[in-house]
Write a protein that holds these residues in place. Structure first.
Motif, PDB file in Angstrom:
ATOM      1  N   ARG A   1      -1.739   4.144  -0.669  1.00 17.83           N
ATOM      2  CA  ARG A   1      -2.931   3.895  -1.478  1.00 17.83           C
ATOM      3  C   ARG A   1      -4.059   3.484  -0.540  1.00 17.83           C
ATOM      4  O   ARG A   1      -3.830   2.886   0.519  1.00 17.83           O
ATOM      5  N   ARG A   2      -5.265   3.761  -0.952  1.00 18.85           N
ATOM      6  CA  ARG A   2      -6.425   3.492  -0.098  1.00 18.85           C
ATOM      7  C   ARG A   2      -6.650   2.000   0.123  1.00 18.85           C
ATOM      8  O   ARG A   2      -6.950   1.566   1.235  1.00 18.85           O
TER       9      ARG A   2
ATOM     10  N   THR B   1      -5.632   2.323  -7.437  1.00 11.08           N
ATOM     11  CA  THR B   1      -5.142   3.667  -7.750  1.00 11.08           C
ATOM     12  C   THR B   1      -5.630   4.750  -6.802  1.00 11.08           C
ATOM     13  O   THR B   1      -4.925   5.751  -6.627  1.00 11.08           O
TER      14      THR B   1
ATOM     15  N   THR C   1      -8.548  14.864   2.508  1.00  7.48           N
ATOM     16  CA  THR C   1      -7.807  14.499   1.304  1.00  7.48           C
ATOM     17  C   THR C   1      -6.521  15.317   1.241  1.00  7.48           C
ATOM     18  O   THR C   1      -6.431  16.408   1.810  1.00  7.48           O
TER      19      THR C   1
ATOM     20  N   ARG D   1       0.839  16.978   4.016  1.00  6.67           N
ATOM     21  CA  ARG D   1      -0.132  16.899   2.922  1.00  6.67           C
ATOM     22  C   ARG D   1      -1.575  17.211   3.322  1.00  6.67           C
ATOM     23  O   ARG D   1      -2.379  17.590   2.465  1.00  6.67           O
TER      24      ARG D   1
ATOM     25  N   PRO E   1      -5.875   7.255  -3.942  1.00  8.96           N
ATOM     26  CA  PRO E   1      -4.871   7.567  -2.922  1.00  8.96           C
ATOM     27  C   PRO E   1      -5.432   7.440  -1.517  1.00  8.96           C
ATOM     28  O   PRO E   1      -6.645   7.509  -1.294  1.00  8.96           O
TER      29      PRO E   1
ATOM     30  N   ARG F   1       3.864   7.242  -0.599  1.00 13.29           N
ATOM     31  CA  ARG F   1       2.468   7.653  -0.372  1.00 13.29           C
ATOM     32  C   ARG F   1       1.585   6.415  -0.259  1.00 13.29           C
ATOM     33  O   ARG F   1       1.787   5.419  -0.955  1.00 13.29           O
TER      34      ARG F   1
ATOM     35  N   HIS G   1       0.807  -1.218   0.000  1.00 15.10           N
ATOM     36  CA  HIS G   1       0.000   0.000   0.000  1.00 15.10           C
ATOM     37  C   HIS G   1       0.841   1.269   0.000  1.00 15.10           C
ATOM     38  O   HIS G   1       0.337   2.336  -0.347  1.00 15.10           O
TER      39      HIS G   1
ATOM     40  N   ALA H   1      -4.522  15.835  -4.094  1.00 14.05           N
ATOM     41  CA  ALA H   1      -5.565  14.899  -4.514  1.00 14.05           C
ATOM     42  C   ALA H   1      -6.446  15.544  -5.576  1.00 14.05           C
ATOM     43  O   ALA H   1      -6.387  16.755  -5.831  1.00 14.05           O
TER      44      ALA H   1
END
Length: 683
Positions: free
Chosen positions: A460-461, A470, A524, A511, A472, A458, A453, A528
């Motif tokens: 991934r969900r 895909t 987010t 972020r 994020p 970074r 992940h 994003a």
């Protein structure tokens, strides 16, 4: 054409054979709607959602309905669990327009994504004052072509309202202090359902994070009425039908006030959060000749997680469906796997044992569910070892019989945040209850997430079958995985977990922070996809908010991180809690996780640093005493002197392992005796 066959979401794949030209949410979908000058029909749901399946069977599998959808709309299907950002934005729009929300969610958008009409489930035929789905489609199309100005005006009004909602919590209106927490808990206690346990009426949801917060409050104040509240709720849920009496694990919610009849879907996040609460309660439950109820529930819930939700890669699947398909391709039947009649029990166990089991599990000829069937309950526990052995034997037999029935489908999607919850609960509870295999399961899960992940630094969900999707990661993904890694660091003492946690936490700070409102966080990342509003919801719901979870990660990290980071983490933790204080003051039942983190904060948090050069019996006894006696939210770590930031300048005492207890920046003298350590932690 339908484009869902290659999706990484099992929910989307369930719709890959629909005649609807479904596509995933992306820029191309919006561009197609603009080019065709048609609205977007956005359908949001999730794999274990009963009414999502009903609407799919009634409408999305119907050729005529699909033909109308394809001709008049660009049809987009979204898994709310994979895209919580989209779900949050359009759920807020749905609630704003209708006063309520839920799934399936059905929204109509302009080609730039602005919602102008939203609802939930629509039936195949008109009923109860509700139009049929095709009638709604026709009305939307007619309005789009004949009253475009009204569409644009409605879309603008809703968009403006969504952006106004995302302004964040105010700063410094209330201070995190014992008096505020006492007031919040008093308000929560006043809302208790004293007859059935829990809060509110039907449907009744497990107050998972709230139970953890209340336990921490009781540990700080010694208020027995708060402990009794937690015990009543925990016992009522564990004895009701919402708890799977044969396998362990909790269903999503009860449809009644008495926790009797569940909505049968079983989600990872519910069970991870409840494992944390029951594991904590198990440490505090009075000693009994047989296993205590909270200890039993914690153990059985772990058995469910490892047996039914674990994946080959070491992660945990998202959940089990509410429905069981008794015939391939047929409609789902809710609860079919789980319910029993007295005749079935007698047929499987024989007359004597069958009637004994019927009495033990509350199965009657009248039934407590549908068509004379019963959901199993457990209103009392065995009184001696012989009765306990009999109960366990029959329980195992019935589970084997049930395993031969058609089973609900499993959503194999591995969600980062929910797996972070599982890591946290398994590591904490495994350490507290001395179950090393649970810690090992948490280690396997964490390694998988960090290997699969975490992509180019970074998150991934989610992933499916070992491949990352895909979408994020959102704030809760970073916050929960960080919290889980910090729990693993304490459970194992391995510094790699701290290093990984600090990198994730630093990324989250960079972020997701609102630069204009310190201590306020977006859900987010700053890079994003741009939606009609940038989601930000600090209220704890079915799962804790990303903001309250990040507050926990920051607070814990501030006690164990290297000195260069620690002060920054603590400052941000305090700023974040300062904003959450308004929820504790004005809506404390929506702030269960805020309460848990705030209780840890006002106590320091308590830190127990055990200096030990090897795993001697003396060191093991000190660590066991600390894990048993330390309140929830405490930091407990054993390591050699100077081998970790928390052990800096903390030597052995006369060559023996020593425990250093601190509350914030105030420390006691070191102790080498487990009893003295227990006394220090119980002050």
């Amino acid at each position: 054409m339908n484009r869902l066959a290659g999706a990484t979401s099992p929910y989307l794949r369930q719709h890959a054979e629909n005649p609807v030209h479904w596509r995933e949410w992306d820029a191309e979908a919006l561009a197609e709607a603009a080019a065709r000058d048609v609205p977007i029909l956005l359908s949001i749901g999730y794999a274990s959602c009963h009414w999502c399946h009903v609407m799919a069977h009634e409408s999305f599998e119907d050729a005529a309905t699909a033909e109308q959808m394809n001709a008049e709309f660009v049809c987009v299907k979204v898994d709310r669990e994979e895209r919580p950002d989209l779900d949050a934005v359009y759920m807020n729009a749905t609630v704003a327009m209708t006063g309520q929300g839920g799934w399936p969610m059905t929204c109509f958008l302009t080609p730039d994504g602005a919602p102008f009409y939203c609802g939930t489930y629509y039936p195949k035929q008109p009923r109860g004052g509700m139009p049929s789905f095709t009638q709604l489609l026709s009305a939307i199309t007619d309005t789009w072509h004949k009253r475009r100005d009204d569409v644009n005006s409605a879309a603008q009004q809703v968009t403006d309202a969504l952006r106004a909602q995302a302004t964040g919590l105010p700063d410094a209106e209330f201070a995190i202090a014992p008096a505020l927490l006492d007031q919040a808990v008093a308000a929560i206690a006043a809302d208790e359902d004293r007859e059935h346990g829990g809060f509110g009426g039907a449907p009744k949801f497990p107050p998972s994070a709230l139970l953890e917060g209340l336990l921490r409050h009781w540990e700080r104040t010694g208020d027995k009425t708060v402990y009794d509240l937690v015990e009543r709720t925990a016992e009522a849920m564990a004895r009701g039908g919402i708890y799977d009496q044969l396998r362990g694990g909790f269903a999503r919610y009860a449809v009644d006030t008495g926790w009797l009849v569940p909505h049968f879907e079983k989600m990872l996040y519910d069970n991870a959060l409840l494992l944390r609460a029951y594991g904590h309660l198990a440490r505090r439950a009075p000693a009994t000749p047989l296993e205590s109820l909270p200890h039993r529930v914690a153990r059985e819930t772990v058995e469910f997680l490892l047996g039914d939700l674990s994946t080959a890669d070491g992660g945990f699947a998202s959940g089990l469906d509410a429905d069981t398909h008794l015939e391939p391709g047929g409609p789902g039947v809710e609860g079919a796997t789980y319910v029993w009649t007295p005749a079935e029990l007698v047929g499987e166990l024989g007359p004597l044992e069958g009637m004994w089991a019927a009495d033990a599990f509350g199965v009657s000829t009248a039934g407590n569910f549908e068509q004379g069937t019963s959901v199993l309950t457990r209103r009392s526990d065995p009184v001696d070892i012989e009765q306990s052995a009999r109960f366990d034997r029959l329980r195992a037999q019935l589970f084997e019989v049930r395993a031969q029935r058609p089973q609900p489908a499993r959503d194999d999607k591995v969600v980062t945040a929910w797996n972070g919850m599982a890591i946290t609960a398994l590591a904490e509870t495994g350490a507290a209850l001395e179950e090393p295999s649970w810690i090992a399961a948490a280690v396997r899960c964490a390694r998988f997430l960090l290997e699969v992940h975490l992509v180019d630094g970074r998150l991934r969900r989610a992933s499916l079958d070992g491949a990352a999707g895909t979408p994020p990661g959102v704030l809760e993904d970073y916050a929960w995985l960080t919290t889980g890694l910090l729990a693993l660091y304490q459970a194992t003492g391995e510094p790699d977990w701290l290093a990984a946690a600090q990198l994730l936490l630093d990324t989250a700070i960079d972020r997701f922070a609102d630069p204009d409102q310190p201590g306020s966080w977006f859900d987010t990342a700053d890079d994003a996809e741009t939606l009609v509003a940038r989601p930000r919801d600090p209220v704890d719901g079915a799962t804790p908010s990303g903001a309250s979870t990040l507050a926990e990660a920051l607070l814990t990290a501030s006690a164990v991180a290297d000195i260069d980071r620690a002060s920054r983490y603590r400052e941000l933790a305090d700023l974040t809690l300062g904003r959450g204080a308004i929820l504790l003051a004005r809506a404390p039942r929506t702030a269960g996780h805020w309460l848990a983190v705030a209780e840890a904060s006002v106590r320091g948090p308590i830190q127990v640093a055990i200096a030990a050069t090897e795993k001697s019996s003396a060191a093991t006894e000190l660590l066991a005493a600390a894990r048993d006696a330390a309140p929830g939210g405490s930091i407990v770590l054993a390591a050699p002197p100077d081998a970790a930031p928390l052990l800096a300048d903390r030597p052995l005492v006369d060559g023996a392992p020593a425990a250093y207890v601190c509350r914030g920046s105030v420390c006691d003298l070191p102790v080498t005796d487990p009893a003295a350590l227990t006394t220090a932690l119980q002050r």
